[in-house]
Write a protein that holds these residues in place. Structure first.
Motif, PDB file in Angstrom:
ATOM      1  N   ALA A  64       0.830  -1.208   0.000  1.00  0.00           N
ATOM      2  CA  ALA A  64       0.000   0.000   0.000  1.00  0.00           C
ATOM      3  C   ALA A  64       0.865   1.259   0.000  1.00  0.00           C
ATOM      4  CB  ALA A  64      -0.924  -0.018   1.212  1.00  0.00           C
ATOM      5  N   ALA A  65       1.939   1.252   0.787  1.00  0.00           N
ATOM      6  CA  ALA A  65       2.818   2.419   0.831  1.00  0.00           C
ATOM      7  C   ALA A  65       3.534   2.626  -0.496  1.00  0.00           C
ATOM      8  CB  ALA A  65       3.826   2.252   1.966  1.00  0.00           C
ATOM      9  N   VAL A  66       3.973   1.541  -1.116  1.00  0.00           N
ATOM     10  CA  VAL A  66       4.655   1.642  -2.406  1.00  0.00           C
ATOM     11  C   VAL A  66       3.711   2.203  -3.464  1.00  0.00           C
ATOM     12  CG1 VAL A  66       5.655   0.280  -4.281  1.00  0.00           C
ATOM     13  CG2 VAL A  66       6.362  -0.152  -1.926  1.00  0.00           C
ATOM     14  N   ARG A  67       2.485   1.732  -3.497  1.00  0.00           N
ATOM     15  CA  ARG A  67       1.536   2.231  -4.489  1.00  0.00           C
ATOM     16  C   ARG A  67       1.183   3.696  -4.248  1.00  0.00           C
ATOM     17  NH1 ARG A  67      -2.523  -3.061  -4.615  1.00  0.00           N
ATOM     18  NH2 ARG A  67      -1.170  -4.378  -5.945  1.00  0.00           N
ATOM     19  N   THR A  68       1.104   4.083  -2.975  1.00  0.00           N
ATOM     20  CA  THR A  68       0.769   5.476  -2.656  1.00  0.00           C
ATOM     21  C   THR A  68       1.863   6.428  -3.127  1.00  0.00           C
ATOM     22  OG1 THR A  68      -0.534   4.778  -0.738  1.00  0.00           O
ATOM     23  CG2 THR A  68       0.235   7.072  -0.784  1.00  0.00           C
ATOM     24  N   HIS A  69       3.102   6.045  -2.970  1.00  0.00           N
ATOM     25  CA  HIS A  69       4.235   6.925  -3.295  1.00  0.00           C
ATOM     26  C   HIS A  69       4.958   6.455  -4.571  1.00  0.00           C
ATOM     27  CE1 HIS A  69       3.737   8.810   0.634  1.00  0.00           C
ATOM     28  NE2 HIS A  69       3.751   7.604   1.194  1.00  0.00           N
ATOM     29  N   TRP A  70       4.242   5.765  -5.454  1.00  0.00           N
ATOM     30  CA  TRP A  70       4.886   5.167  -6.610  1.00  0.00           C
ATOM     31  C   TRP A  70       5.649   6.188  -7.456  1.00  0.00           C
ATOM     32  CZ3 TRP A  70       6.204   0.512  -8.234  1.00  0.00           C
ATOM     33  CH2 TRP A  70       6.551   0.333  -9.584  1.00  0.00           C
ATOM     34  N   THR A  71       5.065   7.317  -7.719  1.00  0.00           N
ATOM     35  CA  THR A  71       5.706   8.318  -8.573  1.00  0.00           C
ATOM     36  C   THR A  71       7.021   8.785  -7.974  1.00  0.00           C
ATOM     37  OG1 THR A  71       3.556   9.052  -9.406  1.00  0.00           O
ATOM     38  CG2 THR A  71       5.424  10.552  -9.715  1.00  0.00           C
ATOM     39  N   ASP A  72       7.035   9.074  -6.671  1.00  0.00           N
ATOM     40  CA  ASP A  72       8.268   9.518  -6.018  1.00  0.00           C
ATOM     41  C   ASP A  72       9.290   8.390  -5.918  1.00  0.00           C
ATOM     42  OD1 ASP A  72       7.254  12.082  -5.642  1.00  0.00           O
ATOM     43  OD2 ASP A  72       6.336  11.547  -3.722  1.00  0.00           O
ATOM     44  N   LEU A  73       8.828   7.181  -5.648  1.00  0.00           N
ATOM     45  CA  LEU A  73       9.752   6.048  -5.470  1.00  0.00           C
ATOM     46  C   LEU A  73      10.439   5.653  -6.769  1.00  0.00           C
ATOM     47  CD1 LEU A  73       7.613   3.737  -3.152  1.00  0.00           C
ATOM     48  CD2 LEU A  73       9.572   5.147  -2.479  1.00  0.00           C
ATOM     49  N   THR A  74       9.844   5.959  -7.907  1.00  0.00           N
ATOM     50  CA  THR A  74      10.423   5.575  -9.205  1.00  0.00           C
ATOM     51  C   THR A  74      10.980   6.765  -9.968  1.00  0.00           C
ATOM     52  OG1 THR A  74       8.231   5.764 -10.247  1.00  0.00           O
ATOM     53  CG2 THR A  74       8.888   3.586  -9.416  1.00  0.00           C
ATOM     54  N   ALA A  75      11.109   7.902  -9.313  1.00  0.00           N
ATOM     55  CA  ALA A  75      11.655   9.098  -9.977  1.00  0.00           C
ATOM     56  C   ALA A  75      13.170   8.966 -10.113  1.00  0.00           C
ATOM     57  CB  ALA A  75      11.312  10.350  -9.185  1.00  0.00           C
ATOM     58  N   PRO A  76      13.733   9.163 -11.307  1.00  0.00           N
ATOM     59  CA  PRO A  76      15.192   9.085 -11.462  1.00  0.00           C
ATOM     60  C   PRO A  76      15.907  10.061 -10.527  1.00  0.00           C
ATOM     61  CG  PRO A  76      14.107   9.130 -13.602  1.00  0.00           C
ATOM     62  CD  PRO A  76      13.052   9.435 -12.587  1.00  0.00           C
ATOM     63  N   GLY A  77      16.954   9.593  -9.867  1.00  0.00           N
ATOM     64  CA  GLY A  77      17.740  10.424  -8.977  1.00  0.00           C
ATOM     65  C   GLY A  77      17.251  10.477  -7.553  1.00  0.00           C
ATOM     66  N   VAL A  78      16.149   9.814  -7.232  1.00  0.00           N
ATOM     67  CA  VAL A  78      15.671   9.835  -5.859  1.00  0.00           C
ATOM     68  C   VAL A  78      16.699   9.176  -4.954  1.00  0.00           C
ATOM     69  CG1 VAL A  78      14.414   7.655  -6.110  1.00  0.00           C
ATOM     70  CG2 VAL A  78      13.713   9.291  -4.359  1.00  0.00           C
ATOM     71  N   SER A  79      16.924   9.782  -3.793  1.00  0.00           N
ATOM     72  CA  SER A  79      17.946   9.251  -2.882  1.00  0.00           C
ATOM     73  C   SER A  79      17.387   8.100  -2.055  1.00  0.00           C
ATOM     74  CB  SER A  79      18.452  10.348  -1.956  1.00  0.00           C
ATOM     75  OG  SER A  79      17.414  10.771  -1.089  1.00  0.00           O
ATOM     76  N   THR A  80      18.259   7.301  -1.538  1.00  0.00           N
ATOM     77  CA  THR A  80      17.838   6.185  -0.695  1.00  0.00           C
ATOM     78  C   THR A  80      17.219   6.689   0.596  1.00  0.00           C
ATOM     79  OG1 THR A  80      19.606   4.809  -1.623  1.00  0.00           O
ATOM     80  CG2 THR A  80      18.625   4.069   0.432  1.00  0.00           C
ATOM     81  N   SER A  81      17.750   7.773   1.133  1.00  0.00           N
ATOM     82  CA  SER A  81      17.186   8.316   2.373  1.00  0.00           C
ATOM     83  C   SER A  81      15.759   8.811   2.152  1.00  0.00           C
ATOM     84  CB  SER A  81      18.060   9.454   2.901  1.00  0.00           C
ATOM     85  OG  SER A  81      18.194  10.474   1.932  1.00  0.00           O
ATOM     86  N   ARG A  82      15.496   9.383   0.964  1.00  0.00           N
ATOM     87  CA  ARG A  82      14.137   9.833   0.667  1.00  0.00           C
ATOM     88  C   ARG A  82      13.203   8.635   0.532  1.00  0.00           C
ATOM     89  NH1 ARG A  82       9.877  12.817   1.455  1.00  0.00           N
ATOM     90  NH2 ARG A  82       8.607  13.179  -0.420  1.00  0.00           N
ATOM     91  N   VAL A  83      13.646   7.590  -0.105  1.00  0.00           N
ATOM     92  CA  VAL A  83      12.831   6.372  -0.225  1.00  0.00           C
ATOM     93  C   VAL A  83      12.545   5.792   1.151  1.00  0.00           C
ATOM     94  CG1 VAL A  83      12.839   3.989  -1.067  1.00  0.00           C
ATOM     95  CG2 VAL A  83      13.617   5.834  -2.557  1.00  0.00           C
ATOM     96  N   ALA A  84      13.557   5.772   2.008  1.00  0.00           N
ATOM     97  CA  ALA A  84      13.358   5.261   3.364  1.00  0.00           C
ATOM     98  C   ALA A  84      12.343   6.109   4.124  1.00  0.00           C
ATOM     99  CB  ALA A  84      14.695   5.235   4.103  1.00  0.00           C
ATOM    100  N   GLU A  85      12.406   7.419   3.927  1.00  0.00           N
ATOM    101  CA  GLU A  85      11.450   8.311   4.591  1.00  0.00           C
ATOM    102  C   GLU A  85      10.028   8.045   4.114  1.00  0.00           C
ATOM    103  OE1 GLU A  85      10.468  13.119   4.760  1.00  0.00           O
ATOM    104  OE2 GLU A  85      12.379  12.405   3.958  1.00  0.00           O
TER     105      GLU A  85
END
Length: 526
Positions: A487-508
């Protein structure tokens, strides 16, 4: 009147005609049965026989290679390619062959060691017939080897995931090699009637083999002079692209065995026209086999291998299931169900349009270098195309899932192979989150077989890289309930798959706390 004593009856004359038909053959067979029992009681033969059976049983019910544990390989035995399974039965029987060589040699020399050679002169079984009996004593061991080979191959052929076609000639190589070793031991005893003959011959043979390999630099014709040639390393090739002269090799082994037996019988005094004719026939078969197996791959075979390697789409059969097209080479069309199951597991975790995006699962094989190589596959650049290889099961399943997930996140394999930022967390979650045992799958898909630190992630093509922070986040996600993470992955899918997103942002975004000092703030920090 004198009574004369009765004249004693004259003794019956000894028969001078030919021996009753079948008398000597029965004596030869009786001696062969006795020598078979004696061979079975020899420690080297018994130990090697038990080891051979134990190894066959181990490989029959596991996905291990011999006695070496290979993480993630356990499930590969459930999806055998029969054109590999047949020649996979050859190498294990060589130890039994060597034991029979030594012990058959000692059996022939037993009377010499015991000083009873002179007593054999009064027997009806001539020396050459005793030689035949010793050779026949090895036949039950070759027959038992054939039985084990048949059971192993039959087990593989009956598995629901089996594909391809086996070769009777490949299956015959192991039993023929066992028979060859035993007959060679008998011949050596007739040529060198000494207990030191067998050990010295083994040493001389080892030196000759090593020298041949060095001088010929692994030439095709030299390799096929050995009893078994179990080329391996490549992913399974289509049966018609193997190019192995298995039938010629079986003829060579049979002819060589017959030639050695004929030489042993002739040495023992059996110089009848029939024996000479049979020996000459065996020699001709051996020479014919050598001539047939010596040429390397033909230009036509090389061209066919190149066509399938470079343009597999021309030979594949494609079927559509939902939003995915599955394209398989002719012998692998039965694998579509297994591929589809893996695809649906990965899609079930995706968000955005990835769950319904058009994909093409394309099977690829590298056949240009034959069945013995370490193939590599460059990533496909066509959008939505995913590589699947000819080997399946075990670690190949999470490897395929990782490649598929990278395409869902990045769009194509080439771009997916370049993912090294925080999107790696999303890729690994999609690949492993719905696996039956996610942690075990994570361990098997990483080159270091671990679940901590940075590592190289295996895929069907170039692979991916995970840093320590990404590993920490993925491990945490895999330990949580699947539904909540999905559910969390689907909610934030656009941000989680954006090129250049940092690992810390994904963890957040996924509510995962990273330990201090992990260096997760910079994308592509490996």
């Amino acid at each position: 009147m004198t009574t004369m004593p009765p004249t004693p009856a004259a003794p019956a004359p000894a028969p001078t005609g030919p021996e009753p038909a079948g008398g000597r053959p029965r004596a030869v067979l009786a001696l062969a049965r006795f020598e078979t029992r004696e061979l079975l009681l020899q420690i080297p033969v018994l130990a090697s026989l038990l080891l051979y059976v134990a190894t066959a049983a181990w490989q029959l019910y596991s996905g291990h290679e011999g006695w070496r544990t290979v993480p993630g390989r356990e499930g590969m035995a459930d999806y055998p390619a029969l054109q590999d399974a047949d020649r996979g039965t050859q190498g294990d029987c060589l130890l039994l062959g060597v034991a029979l060589f030594v012990c058959a040699n000692r059996a022939v020399l037993r009377s010499r060691r015991s000083g009873t050679d002179r007593h054999f002169d009064v027997l009806v079984v001539e020396p050459w017939r005793r030689t035949v009996a010793h050779a026949l004593s090895v036949v039950p061991f070759a027959a038992f080897t054939a039985l084990v080979v048949a059971v192993r191959f039959g087990r593989a052929a009956l598995r629901p995931g089996a594909v391809g076609d086996g070769s009777l000639s490949e299956l015959a190589a192991g039993p023929l090699a066992v028979l060859l070793f035993g007959v060679a031991g008998v011949l050596l005893a007739r040529l060198v009637p000494s207990a030191w003959g067998a050990p010295l011959f083994v040493i001389a043979l080892y030196v000759a083999v090593a020298s041949l390999l060095v001088l010929t630099e692994g030439a095709h014709w030299a390799e096929w002079l050995f009893p078994t040639v179990s080329e391996s390393g490549a992913d399974p090739l289509p049966s018609d692209l193997l190019g192995r002269p298995a039938a010629w090799h079986a003829l060579y082994l049979a002819g060589l065995t017959g030639t050695l037996l004929g030489a042993a019988v002739l040495r023992g005094g059996g110089r009848t026209p029939r024996i000479k004719a049979l020996t000459a026939l065996a020699l001709a078969a051996m020479v014919t086999g050598i001539a047939g197996q010596s040429p390397a791959a033909s230009p036509e075979l090389d061209a066919a291998r190149a066509r399938v390697s470079l343009h597999p789409e021309r030979y594949e059969t494609c079927t559509t299931r939902g939003a995915t097209v599955y394209c398989a080479l002719p012998e692998w069309t039965g694998r579509t169900d297994d591929w589809a199951e893996a695809v649906e597991r990965v899609r079930s975790l995706a968000g955005g349009d990835a769950a319904g995006r058009r994909l093409t699962v394309r099977q690829r094989v590298e056949a240009r270098y034959g069945p013995e190589n370490d193939p590599t596959y460059p990533p496909l650049s066509a959008p939505g195309e995913v590589t699947v290889l000819t080997r399946w099961g075990g670690t190949r399943v999470p490897e395929f899932a990782a490649g598929l997930a990278s395409v869902l996140v990045a769009g194509d394999e080439k771009a997916g192979g370049e993912v090294c930022d925080g999107r790696m967390v999303t890729v690994m979650w999609l690949a492993l989150g719905a696996a039956p045992d996610p942690t075990a799958a994570l361990r098997s898909v990483r080159l270091d077989d671990g679940v901590t630190g940075s590592a190289y992630v295996l895929t069907p093509t170039d692979g991916l890289h995970m840093d320590a922070a990404q590993t920490t986040v993925v491990r945490e996600l895999l330990a949580r309930p699947r539904d909540s993470v999905t559910a969390a992955v689907r909610t934030h899918w656009t941000d989680l798959t954006a090129p250049g997103v940092s690992t810390s942002r994904v963890a957040e975004l996924l509510d995962v706390s990273l330990p201090e000092g992990t260096g997760a703030g910079d994308p592509c920090d490996v």
